[in-house]
Structures are given as C-alpha cells and as structure tokens.
Scaffold this active site. Sequence first.
Site, PDB file in Angstrom:
ATOM      1  N   LYS A 102      -3.693   4.734   6.761  1.00  0.00           N
ATOM      2  CA  LYS A 102      -3.713   5.369   7.934  1.00  0.00           C
ATOM      3  C   LYS A 102      -3.878   6.935   7.933  1.00  0.00           C
ATOM      4  O   LYS A 102      -2.666   7.387   7.560  1.00  0.00           O
ATOM      5  CB  LYS A 102      -2.791   4.795   9.022  1.00  0.00           C
ATOM      6  CG  LYS A 102      -2.707   3.351   9.289  1.00  0.00           C
ATOM      7  CD  LYS A 102      -1.604   2.852  10.005  1.00  0.00           C
ATOM      8  CE  LYS A 102      -1.538   1.401  10.242  1.00  0.00           C
ATOM      9  NZ  LYS A 102      -1.140   0.645   8.915  1.00  0.00           N
ATOM     10  N   ARG A 111      -9.623  -8.542  10.756  1.00  0.00           N
ATOM     11  CA  ARG A 111      -9.489  -9.561   9.583  1.00  0.00           C
ATOM     12  C   ARG A 111     -10.135 -10.653   9.780  1.00  0.00           C
ATOM     13  O   ARG A 111     -10.004 -11.794   9.499  1.00  0.00           O
ATOM     14  CB  ARG A 111      -8.035  -9.803   9.617  1.00  0.00           C
ATOM     15  CG  ARG A 111      -7.064  -8.739   9.439  1.00  0.00           C
ATOM     16  CD  ARG A 111      -5.844  -9.232   8.631  1.00  0.00           C
ATOM     17  NE  ARG A 111      -4.999  -7.958   8.421  1.00  0.00           N
ATOM     18  CZ  ARG A 111      -3.854  -7.661   9.104  1.00  0.00           C
ATOM     19  NH1 ARG A 111      -3.508  -8.405  10.158  1.00  0.00           N
ATOM     20  NH2 ARG A 111      -3.323  -6.324   8.806  1.00  0.00           N
ATOM     21  N   ASP A 157      -8.151   4.224   9.546  1.00  0.00           N
ATOM     22  CA  ASP A 157      -7.571   3.299   8.543  1.00  0.00           C
ATOM     23  C   ASP A 157      -8.614   3.663   7.426  1.00  0.00           C
ATOM     24  O   ASP A 157      -9.774   3.167   7.661  1.00  0.00           O
ATOM     25  CB  ASP A 157      -7.453   1.823   8.700  1.00  0.00           C
ATOM     26  CG  ASP A 157      -6.165   1.420   8.127  1.00  0.00           C
ATOM     27  OD1 ASP A 157      -5.783   1.874   7.307  1.00  0.00           O
ATOM     28  OD2 ASP A 157      -5.514   0.294   8.742  1.00  0.00           O
ATOM     29  N   ARG A 177       7.211  -0.138   1.986  1.00  0.00           N
ATOM     30  CA  ARG A 177       6.950  -1.093   3.155  1.00  0.00           C
ATOM     31  C   ARG A 177       5.805  -2.147   2.545  1.00  0.00           C
ATOM     32  O   ARG A 177       4.935  -1.453   1.793  1.00  0.00           O
ATOM     33  CB  ARG A 177       6.669  -0.769   4.249  1.00  0.00           C
ATOM     34  CG  ARG A 177       5.679   0.432   4.500  1.00  0.00           C
ATOM     35  CD  ARG A 177       6.111   1.307   5.575  1.00  0.00           C
ATOM     36  NE  ARG A 177       5.020   2.412   5.932  1.00  0.00           N
ATOM     37  CZ  ARG A 177       4.668   3.380   5.414  1.00  0.00           C
ATOM     38  NH1 ARG A 177       5.488   3.549   4.140  1.00  0.00           N
ATOM     39  NH2 ARG A 177       3.756   4.314   5.818  1.00  0.00           N
ATOM     40  N   ASP A 218     -12.326  -0.356  12.776  1.00  0.00           N
ATOM     41  CA  ASP A 218     -12.913   0.004  11.356  1.00  0.00           C
ATOM     42  C   ASP A 218     -14.100  -0.770  11.085  1.00  0.00           C
ATOM     43  O   ASP A 218     -15.052  -1.034  11.953  1.00  0.00           O
ATOM     44  CB  ASP A 218     -11.818  -0.330  10.426  1.00  0.00           C
ATOM     45  CG  ASP A 218     -11.366  -1.582  10.695  1.00  0.00           C
ATOM     46  OD1 ASP A 218     -12.371  -2.435  10.609  1.00  0.00           O
ATOM     47  OD2 ASP A 218     -10.314  -2.308  10.438  1.00  0.00           O
ATOM     48  N   CYS A 254      -4.953 -17.527  14.657  1.00  0.00           N
ATOM     49  CA  CYS A 254      -4.387 -17.176  16.079  1.00  0.00           C
ATOM     50  C   CYS A 254      -4.531 -18.059  17.109  1.00  0.00           C
ATOM     51  O   CYS A 254      -5.274 -18.979  17.088  1.00  0.00           O
ATOM     52  CB  CYS A 254      -5.337 -15.887  16.304  1.00  0.00           C
ATOM     53  SG  CYS A 254      -4.885 -14.650  14.978  1.00  0.00           S
ATOM     54  N   CYS A 307     -11.950  -8.459  15.961  1.00  0.00           N
ATOM     55  CA  CYS A 307     -10.666  -8.371  15.126  1.00  0.00           C
ATOM     56  C   CYS A 307     -11.265  -7.923  13.500  1.00  0.00           C
ATOM     57  O   CYS A 307     -12.283  -8.084  13.041  1.00  0.00           O
ATOM     58  CB  CYS A 307     -10.474  -9.976  14.899  1.00  0.00           C
ATOM     59  SG  CYS A 307      -8.865 -10.106  13.409  1.00  0.00           S
ATOM     60  N   ARG A 313       0.775  -1.344   0.046  1.00  0.00           N
ATOM     61  CA  ARG A 313      -0.085  -0.008  -0.125  1.00  0.00           C
ATOM     62  C   ARG A 313       0.757   1.227  -0.071  1.00  0.00           C
ATOM     63  O   ARG A 313       0.667   2.241  -0.625  1.00  0.00           O
ATOM     64  CB  ARG A 313      -0.638  -0.051   1.157  1.00  0.00           C
ATOM     65  CG  ARG A 313      -1.386   1.344   1.580  1.00  0.00           C
ATOM     66  CD  ARG A 313      -2.906   1.039   2.370  1.00  0.00           C
ATOM     67  NE  ARG A 313      -3.741  -0.116   1.809  1.00  0.00           N
ATOM     68  CZ  ARG A 313      -4.326  -0.833   2.665  1.00  0.00           C
ATOM     69  NH1 ARG A 313      -4.232  -0.800   4.025  1.00  0.00           N
ATOM     70  NH2 ARG A 313      -5.057  -1.989   2.136  1.00  0.00           N
ATOM     71  N   TYR A 314       1.819   1.085   0.842  1.00  0.00           N
ATOM     72  CA  TYR A 314       2.819   2.484   0.907  1.00  0.00           C
ATOM     73  C   TYR A 314       3.906   2.244   0.175  1.00  0.00           C
ATOM     74  O   TYR A 314       4.459   0.922  -0.067  1.00  0.00           O
ATOM     75  CB  TYR A 314       3.420   2.667   2.389  1.00  0.00           C
ATOM     76  CG  TYR A 314       1.956   2.783   3.374  1.00  0.00           C
ATOM     77  CD1 TYR A 314       1.554   4.091   3.317  1.00  0.00           C
ATOM     78  CD2 TYR A 314       1.585   2.005   4.081  1.00  0.00           C
ATOM     79  CE1 TYR A 314       0.508   4.163   4.149  1.00  0.00           C
ATOM     80  CE2 TYR A 314       0.440   2.333   4.928  1.00  0.00           C
ATOM     81  CZ  TYR A 314      -0.109   3.172   4.834  1.00  0.00           C
ATOM     82  OH  TYR A 314      -1.126   3.747   5.707  1.00  0.00           O
ATOM     83  N   CYS A 319     -10.027 -12.747  18.700  1.00  0.00           N
ATOM     84  CA  CYS A 319     -10.382 -11.457  19.444  1.00  0.00           C
ATOM     85  C   CYS A 319     -11.799 -11.104  18.694  1.00  0.00           C
ATOM     86  O   CYS A 319     -12.068 -11.191  17.622  1.00  0.00           O
ATOM     87  CB  CYS A 319      -9.282 -10.275  19.041  1.00  0.00           C
ATOM     88  SG  CYS A 319      -7.826 -10.862  19.379  1.00  0.00           S
TER      89      CYS A 319
HETATM   90  C1  LIG Z   1      -0.222  -0.374   8.860  1.00  0.00           C
HETATM   91  C2  LIG Z   1       0.146  -1.010   7.880  1.00  0.00           C
HETATM   92  C3  LIG Z   1       1.459  -0.634   7.081  1.00  0.00           C
HETATM   93  C4  LIG Z   1       2.624  -0.102   8.147  1.00  0.00           C
HETATM   94  O1  LIG Z   1       2.165   1.128   8.546  1.00  0.00           O
HETATM   95  P1  LIG Z   1       3.333   2.158   9.233  1.00  0.00           P
HETATM   96  O2  LIG Z   1       2.477   3.322   9.560  1.00  0.00           O
HETATM   97  O3  LIG Z   1       4.491   2.260   8.658  1.00  0.00           O
HETATM   98  O4  LIG Z   1       3.460   1.429  10.564  1.00  0.00           O
HETATM   99  C5  LIG Z   1       2.005  -1.121   5.860  1.00  0.00           C
HETATM  100  N1  LIG Z   1       1.284  -1.631   5.209  1.00  0.00           N
HETATM  101  C6  LIG Z   1      -0.281  -1.946   5.568  1.00  0.00           C
HETATM  102  C7  LIG Z   1      -1.310  -2.138   4.544  1.00  0.00           C
HETATM  103  C8  LIG Z   1      -0.633  -1.379   6.684  1.00  0.00           C
HETATM  104  O5  LIG Z   1      -2.186  -1.391   6.926  1.00  0.00           O
HETATM  105  S1  SF4 Z   2      -6.853  -8.959  16.373  1.00  0.00           S
HETATM  106 FE1  SF4 Z   2      -7.296 -10.531  14.958  1.00  0.00          FE
HETATM  107  S2  SF4 Z   2      -5.204 -11.131  13.942  1.00  0.00           S
HETATM  108 FE2  SF4 Z   2      -4.914  -9.983  15.917  1.00  0.00          FE
HETATM  109  S3  SF4 Z   2      -4.605 -11.508  17.556  1.00  0.00           S
HETATM  110 FE3  SF4 Z   2      -6.692 -11.073  17.441  1.00  0.00          FE
HETATM  111  S4  SF4 Z   2      -8.027 -12.336  16.080  1.00  0.00           S
HETATM  112 FE4  SF4 Z   2      -5.584 -12.515  15.652  1.00  0.00          FE
END
Ligand SMILES: *Cc1c(COP(=O)(O)O)cnc(C)c1O
Ligand code: SF4
Length: 422
Positions: free
Chosen positions: A339, A136, A332, A118, A295, A127, A134, A114-115, A131
């Site tokens: 973010k 995801r 996000d 990184r 989110d 996991c 979560c 995305r960025y 949670c």
């Molecule tokens: C959060 C995130 C990152 C890392 O973001 P930082 O601001 O550098 O900590 C990188 N890729 C994705 C897709 C993210 O959601």
């Molecule tokens: S927030 Fe989601 S991905 Fe993170 S530890 Fe909990 S269940 Fe696993």
Amino acid sequence: MSNGFKHITFYKDVSENDWNNWHWQLANVIRDVKTLEKVLDFNSNEKEELNKCLEKFRMAITPYYASLMDKSYRRCPIRLQGVPQIKELIKDESDQEDPLHEDVDSPAPGLTHRYPDRVLFLITNICSMYCRHCTRRRLVGFNDKHLSGDAMEQALEYIRDHKEIRDVLISGGDPFVLTNDHLESGLKKLRAIKHVEIIRIGSRMPVVLPQRITPDLVKMLKKYHPIYVNTHFNHPKEITPESKNACAMLANAGIPLGNQSVLLRDVNDCPSIFKKLVQQLLSIRVKPYYIYQCDLSKGISHFRTSIAKGIEIIENLRGHTTGMAVPTFVVDALGGGGKIPISPNYMLSRSDRKLILRNYEGVITTYTEPEDIFSNCGRCKICDDERYKPLDGIAKLLRGEKLVLEPKNLKRTRRSNETKQT
Ligand SMILES: *Cc1c(COP(=O)(O)O)cnc(C)c1O
Ligand code: SF4
C-alpha cells in the site's frame, strides 16, 4: 430488529426470527436471475445482460443486503455492489489476474508475507455475498473452499518459524463464514504462538450479513484478545439498525473496529458521500482506516476512478471534519509493492529553517525549525534492541546502512561488469 424487509413482497411472509437468523440468510442467498427478479425490477435488456454475466461470474446476494437496494433504480449504489453488470465482461488493457501478487508472494498455503512483521492469512475463499468490485475475484466466487486442515497446519508452521511475525491478518473470502468452532480452532493455535502479538480479522459480514455477528461469536472472539476487526462499508446507506447493532456487539466485546472502503465509480466517488460515511462510521464506533484506490483486477474496470478523486476526497475531509474520521487513501502497488499512501500536498516550500505549509482553509503559514536539530534518539535500550533488526528501503538509507538503493540489473552496471570481465 427492524422489519425493514417487509417492503419486499417476496419476503413478506418471512418471520422476523428467520430474517434475523444468519443461517436463514445464508440458505436464502440470491444466486439466480429468477429469484433476483422477485426482489428487484429490471427490464428484459438488463435481464439478458445479467444472464450473460452469470455465464462467466457467479452472483451471491444476501436477502438482507438485497433489501437495502433500490427496487427499480439501476444506479443504486448498493445495487451496483451486488448485481452484475455487463461491463464485467469487458477486458481492460490494464487488467491483471493477480495484480497484488498475493499468490506470488505466498510462502505457505493461504499466506502472503509482504511486510516485515505481519502476514495476510486467507483462510477461506467463500463469502456470504460476492461483491462485484472484489479484488480477489480470481479466488472468490469460483472454487469454494476453506483452507484444509493440512494447509492450515503448514501456514501455522510458517508463522511459528518466523519470529518476526507479530501481526496476523486473517481474511479471505470472509473468515466469518466459518463456524465459530472452526474459527476458534485457528485462533487458539495462533494465540499459542508467543510472538504473535495481535490478530486482525477482515470481514464484510457487519455490512452484508450483520446477523452473523451473534452473542456466541463475540463471546468466542474476546477470549483471544487483542483482536481487531476491519470491515468494509462503502456507502452511508449500508449503515442500518442491523449493521449498527453488529458493530456495537463487536465493540462491546472490546474489539476495536476499523473500516476499509474501496473508491468506486458511481458508488462513492464523491466527497459528500464520503464525509457522511466516515462521520456515521465514527458514530457506530468504527474508525475509518483506509480508502483503497480500485485496483487492476480483471472485470472491475468500470468501477475505477482517477486517483485524483481520492485526493479530492481527502482534501474535503482533513480539517473539515473530525481528524479521527479521516482514513488514509492508498494505492495497492502492482506486483506486490504494497500500500502506498497518497495525500494532498500540505507542504508548499522550505528553506534551511523554514517550512511553508498550507492548511485546509488555504491559509499559508510557516514553521521555524530549531537551530540545533541534532536528535538524541538512538541512545536508549529500545533503539538498541531495534538496531539489530534488519531494515528495508528508505529507512535503511536514513540509518546510513546503505547509501544508494538501485534496481537490480541496471544497464550501466551490466555494461561495467562486462568491461571488467574482458
Ligand atoms: C494490507 C495488507 C497487510 C496489512 O497492511 P497494514 O497497512 O498493516 O494494515 C498485510 N499484508 C498484505 C499482503 C496486505 O495486503
Ligand atoms: S470484497 Fe470480495 S472478499 Fe470481501 S466480502 Fe466482498 S466478495 Fe468477499
């Protein structure tokens, strides 16, 4: 370690050795109502709701995390993070399947790029605990699997091919559910890529299964420095002798620790709770990094707060406590925008040379800017190297590489194109 679990009758015959062994914890993860009933009290109505919930979503709670829950108080902030509520079945109009477009922005299996410099690398969707909040959920708690060897190879190939990637953020699921050997084989391959400068691992193990942080694990991790670990504490009750010990082991291995909390209704939507949390985090050598606005993933609408709550929390931290304890509050953005930081307003007004600022006490002050504001930057080697890298967004405007950023397919652009064609 502590025998704080002995208050639970169900676990009273478990030896401390077993309790403090992560394999025992994993083998005894609470997945059904029958077992949960032996650990917590709930009435028949709650039981019925729980069963209904479990038809749709799975539950997984480590015995350790369950031992932090209030046995009978339903609104216990720890309990709310682990025990399903009927509200998970509510579909809110703003709910989305993949609100952050992590799947859409994926150039190779497990990767989200995305960025510019990184990538996020999801190497498992398993996991130790699920949670309830979560983000995801679409991946985690359904089809359990680690990234296959082939998929891992494809993702690594992508990273090798993209020299701009200097930071790989390994997450999941929880990367620490992998065995040390499995994790090490991935780290070794990443480390072999010259342009990967840092590796970050996101794991909730220090909070939900601190026993997973073993001498062997940290001994392995520290071979691959610089490694950072970000974890996920949401409430001061999660800071225990066990989690403190886990963080100490990581920190002693030279791994800087950060924390990413999620702002959750009834769990931590309170400035006092957050102040206590961030102060205690620093005392266990964890630097508060982000607070996420909850989110728009499906089934978590009951956890959402207003964004104002996050601003109020930051307002109550900045200046009031150690600057290092103050995380960045972020939303996000939908659709993969990434973010976006949100902060109280500290700048009240400005003129050519005066800035009017206010501090945390409400004192209104001024800053007089220099008469000659011309900056000499842009004249050294560092900038020369940087200059050739393409920029995005506002930074591009500031550098003068572009004068206007505008959405694609604007109506007026379309109109004028049509006119030109005729
Ligand atoms: C959060 C995130 C990152 C890392 O973001 P930082 O601001 O550098 O900590 C990188 N890729 C994705 C897709 C993210 O959601
Ligand atoms: S927030 Fe989601 S991905 Fe993170 S530890 Fe909990 S269940 Fe696993």
